[in-house]
Design an enzyme around this catalytic site. Structure first.
Site, PDB file in Angstrom:
ATOM      1  N   ASN A 109       0.824  -1.221   0.000  1.00 20.86           N
ATOM      2  CA  ASN A 109       0.000   0.000   0.000  1.00 20.86           C
ATOM      3  C   ASN A 109       0.857   1.270   0.000  1.00 20.86           C
ATOM      4  O   ASN A 109       0.583   2.212  -0.741  1.00 20.86           O
ATOM      5  CB  ASN A 109      -0.944   0.012   1.206  1.00 20.86           C
ATOM      6  CG  ASN A 109      -1.916  -1.148   1.165  1.00 20.86           C
ATOM      7  OD1 ASN A 109      -1.974  -1.866   0.170  1.00 20.86           O
ATOM      8  ND2 ASN A 109      -2.676  -1.361   2.236  1.00 20.86           N
ATOM      9  N   THR A 154     -14.965  38.122 -32.153  1.00 18.44           N
ATOM     10  CA  THR A 154     -15.804  37.754 -31.007  1.00 18.44           C
ATOM     11  C   THR A 154     -17.034  37.120 -31.638  1.00 18.44           C
ATOM     12  O   THR A 154     -17.467  37.546 -32.720  1.00 18.44           O
ATOM     13  CB  THR A 154     -16.206  38.984 -30.149  1.00 18.44           C
ATOM     14  OG1 THR A 154     -16.982  39.859 -30.954  1.00 18.44           O
ATOM     15  CG2 THR A 154     -15.004  39.726 -29.596  1.00 18.44           C
ATOM     16  N   HIS A 155     -17.571  36.121 -31.020  1.00 14.72           N
ATOM     17  CA  HIS A 155     -18.708  35.354 -31.579  1.00 14.72           C
ATOM     18  C   HIS A 155     -18.371  34.797 -32.965  1.00 14.72           C
ATOM     19  O   HIS A 155     -19.263  34.600 -33.794  1.00 14.72           O
ATOM     20  CB  HIS A 155     -19.974  36.221 -31.673  1.00 14.72           C
ATOM     21  CG  HIS A 155     -20.254  37.002 -30.432  1.00 14.72           C
ATOM     22  ND1 HIS A 155     -20.986  36.498 -29.385  1.00 14.72           N
ATOM     23  CD2 HIS A 155     -19.858  38.251 -30.047  1.00 14.72           C
ATOM     24  CE1 HIS A 155     -21.044  37.417 -28.424  1.00 14.72           C
ATOM     25  NE2 HIS A 155     -20.358  38.470 -28.796  1.00 14.72           N
ATOM     26  N   SER A 276      -6.891  12.194 -48.477  1.00 11.71           N
ATOM     27  CA  SER A 276      -8.124  11.400 -48.461  1.00 11.71           C
ATOM     28  C   SER A 276      -7.957  10.233 -49.414  1.00 11.71           C
ATOM     29  O   SER A 276      -7.309  10.354 -50.455  1.00 11.71           O
ATOM     30  CB  SER A 276      -9.288  12.290 -48.882  1.00 11.71           C
ATOM     31  OG  SER A 276     -10.327  11.501 -49.414  1.00 11.71           O
ATOM     32  N   LYS A 282      -7.821  16.596 -51.425  1.00 13.49           N
ATOM     33  CA  LYS A 282      -7.903  16.920 -49.998  1.00 13.49           C
ATOM     34  C   LYS A 282      -6.558  16.967 -49.290  1.00 13.49           C
ATOM     35  O   LYS A 282      -5.662  16.176 -49.572  1.00 13.49           O
ATOM     36  CB  LYS A 282      -8.785  15.885 -49.277  1.00 13.49           C
ATOM     37  CG  LYS A 282     -10.259  15.944 -49.597  1.00 13.49           C
ATOM     38  CD  LYS A 282     -10.945  17.233 -49.158  1.00 13.49           C
ATOM     39  CE  LYS A 282     -11.034  17.413 -47.675  1.00 13.49           C
ATOM     40  NZ  LYS A 282     -12.009  16.521 -47.059  1.00 13.49           N
ATOM     41  N   GLU A 289      -6.962  17.924 -35.607  1.00 15.69           N
ATOM     42  CA  GLU A 289      -8.246  17.295 -35.262  1.00 15.69           C
ATOM     43  C   GLU A 289      -8.063  16.230 -34.178  1.00 15.69           C
ATOM     44  O   GLU A 289      -8.903  16.080 -33.294  1.00 15.69           O
ATOM     45  CB  GLU A 289      -8.876  16.663 -36.504  1.00 15.69           C
ATOM     46  CG  GLU A 289      -9.412  17.714 -37.468  1.00 15.69           C
ATOM     47  CD  GLU A 289      -9.873  17.118 -38.788  1.00 15.69           C
ATOM     48  OE1 GLU A 289     -10.993  17.387 -39.189  1.00 15.69           O
ATOM     49  OE2 GLU A 289      -9.105  16.378 -39.411  1.00 15.69           O
ATOM     50  N   TYR A 316      -6.537   2.067   2.492  1.00 15.29           N
ATOM     51  CA  TYR A 316      -6.387   1.514   1.142  1.00 15.29           C
ATOM     52  C   TYR A 316      -7.585   0.655   0.780  1.00 15.29           C
ATOM     53  O   TYR A 316      -8.123  -0.094   1.593  1.00 15.29           O
ATOM     54  CB  TYR A 316      -5.099   0.662   1.044  1.00 15.29           C
ATOM     55  CG  TYR A 316      -4.924   0.070  -0.349  1.00 15.29           C
ATOM     56  CD1 TYR A 316      -4.291   0.792  -1.356  1.00 15.29           C
ATOM     57  CD2 TYR A 316      -5.434  -1.193  -0.658  1.00 15.29           C
ATOM     58  CE1 TYR A 316      -4.163   0.278  -2.639  1.00 15.29           C
ATOM     59  CE2 TYR A 316      -5.306  -1.715  -1.938  1.00 15.29           C
ATOM     60  CZ  TYR A 316      -4.673  -0.974  -2.912  1.00 15.29           C
ATOM     61  OH  TYR A 316      -4.556  -1.495  -4.183  1.00 15.29           O
ATOM     62  N   GLN A 321      -6.272   0.686  -7.328  1.00 16.40           N
ATOM     63  CA  GLN A 321      -5.480   0.127  -8.429  1.00 16.40           C
ATOM     64  C   GLN A 321      -5.892   0.763  -9.764  1.00 16.40           C
ATOM     65  O   GLN A 321      -5.134   0.777 -10.726  1.00 16.40           O
ATOM     66  CB  GLN A 321      -5.683  -1.393  -8.472  1.00 16.40           C
ATOM     67  CG  GLN A 321      -4.888  -2.097  -9.546  1.00 16.40           C
ATOM     68  CD  GLN A 321      -4.798  -3.582  -9.269  1.00 16.40           C
ATOM     69  OE1 GLN A 321      -4.094  -3.997  -8.346  1.00 16.40           O
ATOM     70  NE2 GLN A 321      -5.503  -4.384 -10.033  1.00 16.40           N
ATOM     71  N   LYS A 324      -4.060   4.079 -12.217  1.00 18.75           N
ATOM     72  CA  LYS A 324      -2.839   4.172 -13.020  1.00 18.75           C
ATOM     73  C   LYS A 324      -3.032   4.356 -14.532  1.00 18.75           C
ATOM     74  O   LYS A 324      -2.384   5.213 -15.142  1.00 18.75           O
ATOM     75  CB  LYS A 324      -1.983   2.929 -12.770  1.00 18.75           C
ATOM     76  CG  LYS A 324      -1.287   2.989 -11.424  1.00 18.75           C
ATOM     77  CD  LYS A 324      -0.584   1.725 -11.074  1.00 18.75           C
ATOM     78  CE  LYS A 324      -1.392   0.820 -10.188  1.00 18.75           C
ATOM     79  NZ  LYS A 324      -1.978   1.440  -8.972  1.00 18.75           N
TER      80      LYS A 324
END
Ligand code: ARG
Length: 472
Positions: A109, A154-155, A276, A282, A289, A316, A321, A324
Site C-alpha cells: 500500500n 468575437t462570436h 483522403s 484533400k 483534429e 487503502y 489500483q 494508473k
C-alpha cells in the site's frame, strides 16, 4: 507466486487472478519500484532492522532484476499479480530467501503510493520542460508575426484588427499558466508516503527522513492513513492536464478553421497533414483534429479518478489500483502532442494578404472610428450611434467604411460636418488601428515585442528550474 496465501485453503480462481492483476499495466513502474526498494533496503540496513550485509545483497540483487527486466529476461505473467510481487519474486530467485527481508516494515500500500509519486514526478518534470520549449517557440512566432494584421473575432464575427503575433501570444500565456500549475503541483507530489506501511505505520525503528533524502523528496507524509489512501495529487495533475489539452484543443480548432478554403489564412505543411483515400484534392488537418479529439479521453481520466475515489472509506481499497492507466495514458498523450505541436506551427505558411484583406473588411475599425469621434469631444455612446448609422449606410451601399467619401460623411451627418475631415481615413486604416492600441497587453506590434522580450527573459531562467529526471 503470491505475497500472501498462508491463510488460504483454495487456489485463486483463474479468472479472478486475471481480474485482480495489475502487472499488465503497472510493469511500467518497475524502474521506480526498484528505486524505492533500494532506498528502503538501505534504510533497513542503516537502522539495523536487517544487517548491512543483507541490505547490500538485496540492493545488488535489485540492480540485477532491473537489468533483467530491461533486457527482456523477465517473464511478467499475471500470476505474479503486480510489479511489486514480480520484482520480489525475481529478487528471491537471484539471492535466495534473504530477499524476503526486503518487505520488512513495508506494505504494497505504501509501496504503490511511492511508485506512482516517483513516476509522476518524472512525468511532470518532462511535461514542464516540453511546455517551456513550446512556449519559447510561440514567443519566436509572436515576434515573427507581430506585424501580420488579421481580424480578431468575437462570436466568430470579425471584431477588431489584431495581429497573428498577438493571437499566438495569447496561447503562450495560457500555456504559461498550465506550466505554473504543473510546477506547483510538483511540490505536492514530492512527499514520501513510504513508511506508512499498510495503514498504521510500523513498530520497527524505521528512518523515514533517511529514505526521503535518498529519494530526494521534499518532505515525508505526516499521517499514515492519509498517505496510503490519497490520490489527490493525481487528480490535481489530471485537472491541469485537462486544462492544458483544452487549451491545445482550442488552438487546434483555430488552425482547422484558418486552413479551410473559406478562411485560407494558413496552410499546414504536408508533413503535418494527411490526404483522403477518395478525394485526391484533400489535405486534411488530422493532427489538429486528433488533438481536439483526444481531449475527451483526458477529461474522462479525470472524471474516472474523481469517481473512483469519491466513495472510498479510509484507508487503502483495491479500487485504488484503477488510478494508473488513465494517468499513464494522459502522460503519453500529452507527451506526443507536445512533441508534435510546435513543429506543426513552425512549419505552417501564413497567407498574410488574405489575413490583411479579411481585417480590412467587415467594419473592424468601427470601434476606432468611434474613438476618433470621442477624441473630438463626442460622448462615446453618441459616437457609437453615429458609427452604427454609418455602418448601416455602408451595408446598404455594399461598401466598406473606408469607401465612404468625405462628402458622403458630411451628408450623412449634416449637423456634425465639422467632425469629418481627412484624418478620418487614417483612423479607419487597420494598420493605424493596430499600431494605435498602445494599452498594455494590447495588439500593437511594439507591445507584442516588449511582452515577448520580457517573457523570453523569464523563460530562460525558468528552464534552469525544471526538476531533474530520476529515470535517465
Ligand atoms: N496493485 C495494487 C495497486 O495498484 C498494489 C497495492 C496492493 N495492495 C493490496 N492491499 N492488495 O493498488
Amino acid at each position: 507466486m503470491k505475497q500472501w496465501g498462508g491463510r488460504f485453503q483454495q487456489k485463486t480462481d483463474k479468472l479472478v487472478e486475471e481480474f485482480n492483476a495489475s502487472l499488465g499495466f503497472d510493469h511500467r513502474l518497475y524502474y521506480y519500484d526498484i528505486m524505492g526498494s533500494k532506498a528502503h533496503a538501505r534504510m533497513l540496513g542503516q537502522t539495523s532492522i536487517i544487517s548491512e550485509d543483507e541490505a547490500e545483497l538485496i540492493i545488488g540483487g535489485l540492480e540485477k532484476v532491473r537489468e533483467d527486466i530491461e533486457k527482456g529476461r523477465v517473464e511478467l505473467s499475471t500470476d505474479l499479480e503486480d510489479i511489486h510481487t514480480a520484482v520480489e519474486k525475481n529478487l528471491v530467485d537471484k539471492i535466495g530467501s534473504v530477499g524476503g527481508k526486503l518487505h520488512t516494515a513495508r506494505s504494497r500500500n505504501d509501496q504503490i503510493a511511492l511508485d506512482i509519486r516517483l513516476f509522476l514526478r518524472d512525468a511532470s518534470a518532462s511535461l514542464q520542460d516540453k511546455i517551456l520549449i513550446f512556449m519559447e517557440s510561440l514567443l519566436e512566432m509572436a515576434h515573427k508575426y507581430k506585424n501580420y494584421i488579421m481580424p480578431g473575432y468575437t462570436h466568430l464575427q470579425r471584431a477588431q484588427p489584431v495581429t497573428l503575433g498577438h493571437h499566438l501570444l495569447a496561447y503562450y500565456f495560457k500555456l504559461k499558466r498550465d506550466y505554473e500549475k504543473l510546477k506547483e503541483g510538483y511540490s505536492r507530489i514530492n512527499i514520501l508516503p513510504l513508511g506508512s506501511c499498510a495503514l498504521a505505520g510500523t513498530s520497527f525503528p524505521i528512518d523515514r527522513e533517511f529514505v526521503a533524502e535518498e529519494l530526494n523528496f521534499d518532505d515525508i507524509s505526516k499521517n499514515s492513513m492519509d498517505a496510503v489512501s490519497e490520490r489527490d495529487f493525481l487528480i490535481e495533475f489530471l485537472s491541469t492536464a485537462a486544462t492544458l489539452i483544452m487549451h491545445l484543443s482550442r488552438f487546434s480548432e483555430e488552425l482547422i478553421i484558418w486552413s479551410t478554403s473559406e478562411f485560407d489564412f494558413i496552410e499546414l505543411a504536408d508533413s503535418y497533414t494527411t490526404g483522403s483515400s477518395i478525394m485526391p484534392q484533400k489535405k486534411n488537418p488530422d493532427v489538429a483534429e486528433l488533438v481536439r479529439g483526444k481531449t475527451g479521453r483526458i477529461y474522462g481520466h479525470l472524471q474516472q479518478l474523481l469517481t473512483t475515489l469519491k466513495g472510498l472509506p479510509l484507508a487503502y481499497n483495491k479500487d485504488l489500483q484503477e488510478d494508473k492507466e488513465g494517468v499513464f495514458d494522459t502522460v503519453d498523450t500529452l507527451n506526443i502532442i507536445l512533441d508534435i505541436f510546435p513543429g506543426m506551427l513552425e512549419s505552417m505558411s501564413v497567407n498574410r494578404e488574405k489575413m490583411l484583406t479579411a481585417a480590412r473588411t467587415g467594419f473592424t475599425s468601427a470601434t476606432e472610428l468611434a474613438n476618433f469621434l470621442v477624441r473630438q469631444g463626442i460622448p462615446f455612446r453618441d459616437a457609437h450611434g453615429i458609427v452604427g448609422k454609418a455602418v448601416l449606410f455602408a451595408l446598404k451601399e455594399d461598401v466598406e467604411l473606408t469607401e465612404i467619401s468625405l462628402s458622403e460623411w458630411k451628408n450623412l451627418f449634416p449637423d456634425k460636418e465639422e467632425l469629418f475631415d481627412e484624418d478620418l481615413f487614417d483612423a479607419l486604416d487597420v494598420k493605424t488601428c493596430v499600431e494605435g492600441t498602445i494599452s498594455r497587453g494590447g495588439p500593437a506590434p511594439e507591445e507584442t515585442q516588449k511582452v515577448a522580450e520580457q517573457e523570453k527573459k523569464w523563460l530562460n531562467t525558468e528552464r534552469e528550474k525544471i526538476p531533474c529526471l530520476y529515470r535517465c
